[in-house]
Enzyme design. Structure first.
Site: not given
Ligand code: SAH
Ligand code: SF4
Length: 343
Positions: A111, A107, A327, A87, A114, A100
């Protein structure tokens, strides 16, 4: 099959070996300056257009477009040539537009909060697949100027370093985007940050912190066990010294988990020596993480606490939550199903 934006000038010259030499530049400009596909390059003779259109089909095929908030946020779900899906999100602001982009399909970082992490890893994107997302967004943004690119879509950009860097060089050299307007967001891949510090182009670095002690961060970000905060902050300092660019930390506010006064104090102690900026994002709900985001009032209160502690902090508006474009909500659910069913 590589997409049109995976070719270098030499590859294009090889493809056009039986054509006059100036065609290479014409096609290159068509791709990068006009963002056209070969069928639309009306300055080329018809048969050549047709030959290039079948030799260089787009790498991204549109599956769905979702539009929110009076067209201010647009999300595209693309299918890649092997069926993997990613996306891209375009955000319009009064003076400019920001895209973005995804750097991986899925990934592997896992996390907990996410959506992309919950869906797991499918594959790396090629440099061309990344560049093509920006080209598509630039077309859609017109007449607004697409000026900013953030690597905050699906995937961990520093876990796909070489291709991401090749894409950044293309965006800078061939799409004319300024390095100051390119932001790489990482969850904390320390060797990647160190390597970024040695590159010639000074891009912005955003680090997704979410916790300012190792115990809490280990539970939110599994990679923290490999690269704990001490190592991560040392790499950030190194980046700052090498590049002199402002560093920012992302902090997704999770109710009762990292939004307490003690969390603000701990974060402030860690951020102040680096002069970094904190971006607060209220956690977006995801299917696999049954904890709520901090309320809007709670988010403002947390920001005020940070400000009082001498930290520069802003609240990032969650654009596109109604179309799952915010995000952490990018998961290409349809894509995961297509792959699972072997289509
Ligand atoms: N992998 C990289 C970039 C993609 S994620 C990273 O983690 O930085 C982009 C952003 O979205 C990151 O700051 C991540 O922590 C945030 N993010 C992920 N899941 C989220 C959620 N459920 N609510 C708000 N931000 C989130
Ligand atoms: Fe991967 Fe989501 Fe963690 Fe970013 S926040 S590193 S996209 S699992």
């Amino acid at each position: 099959m590589p997409g049109p934006y995976d070719l270098g000038r030499a590859d294009l010259a090889a493809l056009l070996h039986d054509e006059p030499a100036y065609r290479v530049e014409q096609v290159w400009r068509g791709l990068y300056e006009q963002g056209r596909r070969p069928a639309e390059m009306t300055n080329l003779p018809g048969p050549l257009r047709e030959r290039l259109e079948s030799a260089l089909p787009p790498a991204l095929r549109l599956v769905t477009e979702s539009v929110s908030e009076g067209r201010k946020t647009v999300k595209w779900l693309w299918a890649l040539s092997d069926g993997a899906q990613v996306e891209t999100v375009l955000m319009h602001y009064p003076e400019r537009a920001t895209v973005c982009v995804s750097s991986q399909a899925g990934c592997a970082m896992g996390c907990t909060f996410c959506a992309t992490g919950q869906a797991g890893f499918t594959r790396q994107l090629s440099a061309g697949e990344i560049v093509e997302q920006v080209v598509a967004a630039r077309r859609a943004a017109a007449p607004s100027r697409l000026s900013n690119v953030v690597f905050m879509g699906m995937g961990e950009p520093l876990a796909n370093y070489d291709r991401v860097w090749a894409a950044i060089v293309r965006l800078h050299d061939d799409l004319g985007l300024s390095a100051r307007h390119l932001t790489v967001s990482t969850v904390g891949v320390v060797p990647g940050i160190r390597r970024l510090a040695t590159e010639a182009l000074p891009v912005n670095l955003a680090v997704s912190l979410h916790a300012a002690n190792d115990r809490l961060r280990n539970s939110l970000v599994p990679l923290n066990r490999r690269y704990p905060l001490g190592l991560l902050l040392e790499a950030c300092r190194q980046y700052l010294t090498a590049k002199g660019r402002r560093l920012s930390f992302e902090w997704a506010l999770i109710a009762g988990v990292n939004d307490r006064p003690a969390d603000a104090e701990e974060l402030a102690d860690l951020v102040r020596p680096l002069g970094a900026h904190v971006n607060l994002i209220p956690l977006n709900p995801t299917p696999g993480y049954p904890v709520r985001g901090t309320s809007a009032g709670g988010v403002r209160h947390f920001r005020d606490q940070l400000t009082a502690l001498g930290v520069n902090a802003t609240v990032r508006r969650n654009r596109g939550t109604d179309i799952d474009a915010a995000c952490g909500q990018l998961a290409a659910r349809a894509g995961a199903l297509a792959i699972a069913s072997g289509r």
